[in-house]
Design a protein around this motif. Structure first.
Motif, PDB file in Angstrom:
ATOM      1  N   SER A   1       0.847  -1.193   0.000  1.00  0.00           N
ATOM      2  CA  SER A   1       0.000   0.000   0.000  1.00  0.00           C
ATOM      3  C   SER A   1       0.883   1.243   0.000  1.00  0.00           C
ATOM      4  O   SER A   1       2.101   1.155   0.215  1.00  0.00           O
ATOM      5  CB  SER A   1      -0.896   0.003   1.235  1.00  0.00           C
ATOM      6  OG  SER A   1      -0.097   0.147   2.408  1.00  0.00           O
TER       7      SER A   1
ATOM      8  N   ARG B   1       0.638  -3.514  -6.143  1.00  0.00           N
ATOM      9  CA  ARG B   1      -0.729  -3.163  -5.705  1.00  0.00           C
ATOM     10  C   ARG B   1      -1.075  -4.008  -4.490  1.00  0.00           C
ATOM     11  O   ARG B   1      -0.952  -5.232  -4.524  1.00  0.00           O
ATOM     12  CB  ARG B   1      -1.761  -3.424  -6.801  1.00  0.00           C
ATOM     13  CG  ARG B   1      -3.203  -3.073  -6.366  1.00  0.00           C
ATOM     14  CD  ARG B   1      -4.209  -3.323  -7.466  1.00  0.00           C
ATOM     15  NE  ARG B   1      -4.461  -4.744  -7.669  1.00  0.00           N
ATOM     16  CZ  ARG B   1      -5.396  -5.444  -6.982  1.00  0.00           C
ATOM     17  NH1 ARG B   1      -6.139  -4.847  -6.063  1.00  0.00           N
ATOM     18  NH2 ARG B   1      -5.562  -6.730  -7.220  1.00  0.00           N
TER      19      ARG B   1
ATOM     20  N   SER C   1      -6.646  -3.282  -2.516  1.00  0.00           N
ATOM     21  CA  SER C   1      -6.732  -1.877  -2.942  1.00  0.00           C
ATOM     22  C   SER C   1      -7.002  -1.807  -4.441  1.00  0.00           C
ATOM     23  O   SER C   1      -6.708  -2.751  -5.186  1.00  0.00           O
ATOM     24  CB  SER C   1      -5.424  -1.150  -2.620  1.00  0.00           C
ATOM     25  OG  SER C   1      -5.386   0.118  -3.232  1.00  0.00           O
TER      26      SER C   1
END
Length: 839
Positions: A406, A459, A463
């Protein structure tokens, strides 16, 4: 009626004491005795010696105890012994500052036996100020003296009540000593698990809590000891210090009720910028203690973990000056170059290991997350790692479908060298079963050993945004692009093909061999893809293989005997138990030294009793090479060539020499030593050089008596013995010859290439052919190179494996009742310690 420990009722008001009283603890009486014995020493003797130093009286100990109760996550999760040792450490960690007048005189004359510091040199350091020199001298060694005091005093109290043989004084001494040592010392000298009777305790944890509590005792009641130390006390009195700075808050540990994370807060006022800077240095120490302490505790059981924000909150008002936030910084290029180079890892190829291990950690963490939320009918998650080679695009891609990163992880950890996400409270509070190998937060820098430019695409798996990070070797600036893309999964690291393939000698086979050697691939789909040649190869190195066993061998599943340690060992039965002297294989002519003097050759061993020659499990004898007349000339020429190096000549002519073994009854055997034997020498009592000549040795050649030992564990005197090997306890590693059989240690599925097994005590009725182990426990951490284990942990690993292997042997190898009984006694003697890893 409630027991009163302290007539002034001050100690009785301490939270830790109240906690023990609430449990009606058996340790309260001993605590009272120790407290009453040391309180006057702390209150009077230390101030007498350290007149200008900060307070180290019982009030200081009381405040430390209160800080301890707030630092510990849940005091009710600790047992009575652990709470008691916390109390003792608070009382006694500074007791070494109470040096006697006699010792002070020894110090002044450079005759103090407990330190190699010269007082005369300390006098020069303090410009001839004798009082200051004495204080500084004792300050530097006081923790060692505290440990010495503990080992010499209150022996009955530092035991389990009514079980005086179960002492914890050694561990308590080291805990108190540790408060002036570094964390490496703590990890080397303190364990995380000790057992005394029905109680266990964690010395490392208690040491961490003591250090934190001690360093937090800074307020208007007490000038901070460590801070006063860095001010350079010469010409700067305690009174002057207090005029310049006061910490105004007594309550320094605050709890965030929402996150349950604790924070250390300082409020105060400074009127001098020099003192202000030193205060910030002090608070920096507090921060380092938090970082180091929490990092170590995070590898411990849940009740020992310290959930702190590692950054103290500083609220300092200034008077008469302004203070900037500028501070010295490190050169990124120099530091990153140091951390990513071959000086740490040893080979540029290991950059690939670091990247793949990151992918494996990410996949295994996600595997646990996905498994927890799996519903029937869904496609189960399977971790996938691909190494994609694309010569045409000059690109190598290491891609996984793990958790990804993240933005918060990227900013706080990925872009912060040395801050591992897997060591952060954010990750640890989730308490996954899988414990990632990443620990130092520097592994990714190794990618620059493979390529000067690197692109990372990632990624976080839940998310909708992916991030593209572009980095260049030696440049601290990065580009970070955010894109919405739910089709991308996991993390992809892109490197330059030309530099990458060169490191593997322009041969893809070397890459495949490397990957098959360094990683266990259980539950992971792992493949190498060559786009130019349009082929792919599966990487497969499962821990649980089904290889065919050699005839007579036994395969043991170590997971049946150990927690968080899995793997297997393949054993082959070896020599049997020993019942008679003739069962011992000397491989050479055997003589016995007689009480009447001289030696006699033994052809019939039935007249010898093993117990006559066995002393404390060791049968000691001399092995002596005999130089026949036929080799006399060659031997003498060898001595000339080697400057009379007898041992070197014997080594080179070993096959030409006739070796004899000479046995001695145990009373004589104690006096045996290895020695060179010259013509005319006496070897032992009436056994001399001439007697060697009588059995064929050249009258002109010196030789050497080598001391040898056979280890035998007694089952039944003169009837049954278990032979065993016991390696030198001072020797760090046993370097075995490389064979086709594997002997490998993996930590969380990644090979430690420089680790060598060294099981100290091994029964000789079997031999180890292969030993493959994978440790999942977070307690065991590779060193910074990831090629070996951190210092001090190898001994524990070898002990655990030795114990597990012998327990398995007891279960699976055929033995009669007497042999079983002997083997069980052997286990109890050498492998009695229990740990959290034993099943």
């Amino acid at each position: 009626m409630e027991k009163i420990i302290d007539n002034d009722n001050r100690l009785d008001d301490i939270t830790l004491i109240k906690h023990l009283k609430g449990r009606n603890s058996i340790f309260l009486d001993d605590i009272a005795k120790v407290y009453n014995a040391v309180k006057d020493i702390l209150n009077t003797r230390i101030p007498h010696i350290f007149q200008n130093y900060t307070l180290h009286n019982v009030d200081h100990s009381f405040r430390i105890m209160e800080y301890m109760s707030k630092i510990v996550g849940d005091i009710t999760a600790l047992n009575d012994l652990e709470v008691t040792i916390l109390i003792y450490s608070a009382l006694l960690h500074d007791i070494g500052m109470a040096v006697s007048e006699e010792d002070l005189e020894l110090i002044k004359t450079d005759a103090y036996p407990h330190s190699d510091i010269k007082f005369s040199a300390m006098l020069k350091f303090t410009s001839g100020n004798e009082n200051l020199a004495l204080q500084e001298y004792v300050r530097r060694i006081h923790a060692t003296l505290s440990a010495k005091y503990i080992l010499a005093n209150h022996k009955e109290q530092f035991t389990i009540p009514k079980l005086n043989t179960l002492s914890f004084s050694k561990e308590l001494a080291n805990i108190c000593k540790s408060h002036t040592e570094n964390y490496d010392w703590i990890k080397r000298n303190l364990t995380t698990y000790e057992v005394r009777g029905d109680f266990y305790f964690n010395p490392q944890f208690i040491a961490i809590v003591l250090r934190l509590a001690d360093i937090l005792d800074i307020d208007s009641n007490r000038t901070p000891y460590n801070l006063y130390k860095i001010i350079a006390p010469m010409g700067f009195s305690d009174t002057e210090w207090k005029q310049h700075f006061i910490i105004s808050n007594n309550e320094k540990i605050l709890l965030n009720e929402k996150t349950q994370q604790k924070k250390i807060v300082f409020h105060g006022k400074a009127t001098n910028p020099s003192i202000h800077r030193k205060l910030l240095t002090y608070i920096g120490w507090v921060e380092n203690e938090l970082i180091n302490g929490t990092a170590i505790s995070n590898n411990m059981l849940p009740q020992y973990r310290l959930f702190f924000d590692n950054h103290p909150e500083i609220n300092i008002q200034t008077e008469g000056y302004t203070f900037s936030d500028y501070k010295m910084t490190l050169d990124f290029k120099a530091i990153s170059s140091l951390l990513m180079g071959e000086k740490i890892y040893g080979s540029k190829t290991l950059g690939l290991r670091e990247l793949v291990q990151n992918s494996m950690d990410s996949c295994r963490v996600r595997q646990e997350i996905e498994k927890a939320k799996y519903e029937f009918g869904q496609e189960p998650y399977k971790g996938k790692i691909k190494i994609i080679l694309d010569e045409e695009k000059n690109q190598v891609i290491i891609k996984d479908n793990g958790t990804g990163m993240s933005l918060d992880i990227i900013k706080k950890h990925f872009l912060n060298i040395g801050l591992s996400f897997y060591n952060s409270p954010t990750f640890l509070l989730k308490d996954y079963n899988y414990k990632p190998i990443g620990n130092f937060g520097i592994g990714f820098l190794s990618c620059f050993m493979l390529s000067n430019e690197v692109k990372v695409i990632t990624r976080y798996f839940n998310s909708k945004y992916k991030y593209i990070i572009e980095l260049e070797q030696g440049n601290e600036y990065t580009s970070l692009t955010e894109l919405e893309d739910v089709s991308f999964d996991g993390t992809e690291v892109q490197l330059a093909y030309t530099s990458f393939i060169k490191i593997f000698k322009d041969d893809i086979k070397n890459i495949i061999d490397f990957l098959n050697s360094y990683f266990l691939t259980d539950e992971i789909d792992f493949e190498v893809i060559d786009k130019s040649k349009q082929w792919k190869v599966e990487i497969s190195n499962p821990l649980r293989n089904n290889q065919e066993l050699e005839k007579g061998c036994i395969k043991i599943d170590l997971g049946k005997y150990l927690n968080e340690i899995e793997g297997y060992v393949i054993l082959k039965p070896k020599i049997p138990f020993v019942k008679h002297f003739s069962d011992l294989n000397f491989d050479e002519r055997v003589y016995v030294y007689t009480e009447l003097g001289g030696i006699e050759e033994i052809e019939d061993f039935s007249s010898l009793q093993i117990d006559d020659y066995l002393d404390d499990k060791e049968l000691t004898y001399l092995s002596i090479p005999i130089v026949d007349d036929a080799y006399e000339e060659d031997y003498l020429n060898g001595l000339k060539f080697t400057d009379d190096d007898v041992e070197e000549v014997i080594r080179k002519m070993d096959r030409d020499l006739t070796w004899v073994s000479v046995l001695f009854r145990k009373d004589f055997a104690k006096m045996l030593v290895e020695t060179t034997i010259e013509p005319g020498d006496t070897i032992c009592e009436q056994f001399d050089f001439n007697m060697l000549c009588d059995i064929g040795h050249s009258v002109s050649c010196s030789t050497k008596a080598f001391l040898k030992k056979i280890n035998l564990f007694e089952g039944e005197c003169n009837k049954l013995y278990l032979p065993f090997e016991e390696k030198d306890k001072t020797y760090n590693f046993y370097y075995y010859p490389r064979t086709k059989d594997k002997r490998e240690l993996y930590i969380r599925n990644v090979l430690l290439k420089d680790f060598h097994y060294d099981i100290r005590v091994t029964a000789s009725i079997f031999e180890i052919n292969s030993l493959i182990v994978n440790i999942s426990s977070r307690k065991f951490i590779p060193d910074i190179s990831r090629n070996n284990i951190q210092e001090g942990q190898a001994d524990l690993i070898n002990y655990l494996l030795g114990k597990a292997i012998h327990r398995a042997i007891y279960d699976v190898m055929k033995m009669d009742a007497g042999q079983k009984s002997t083997f069980q006694k052997f286990l109890t003697h050498f492998y009695s310690s229990k740990s959290e890893f034993d099943k």
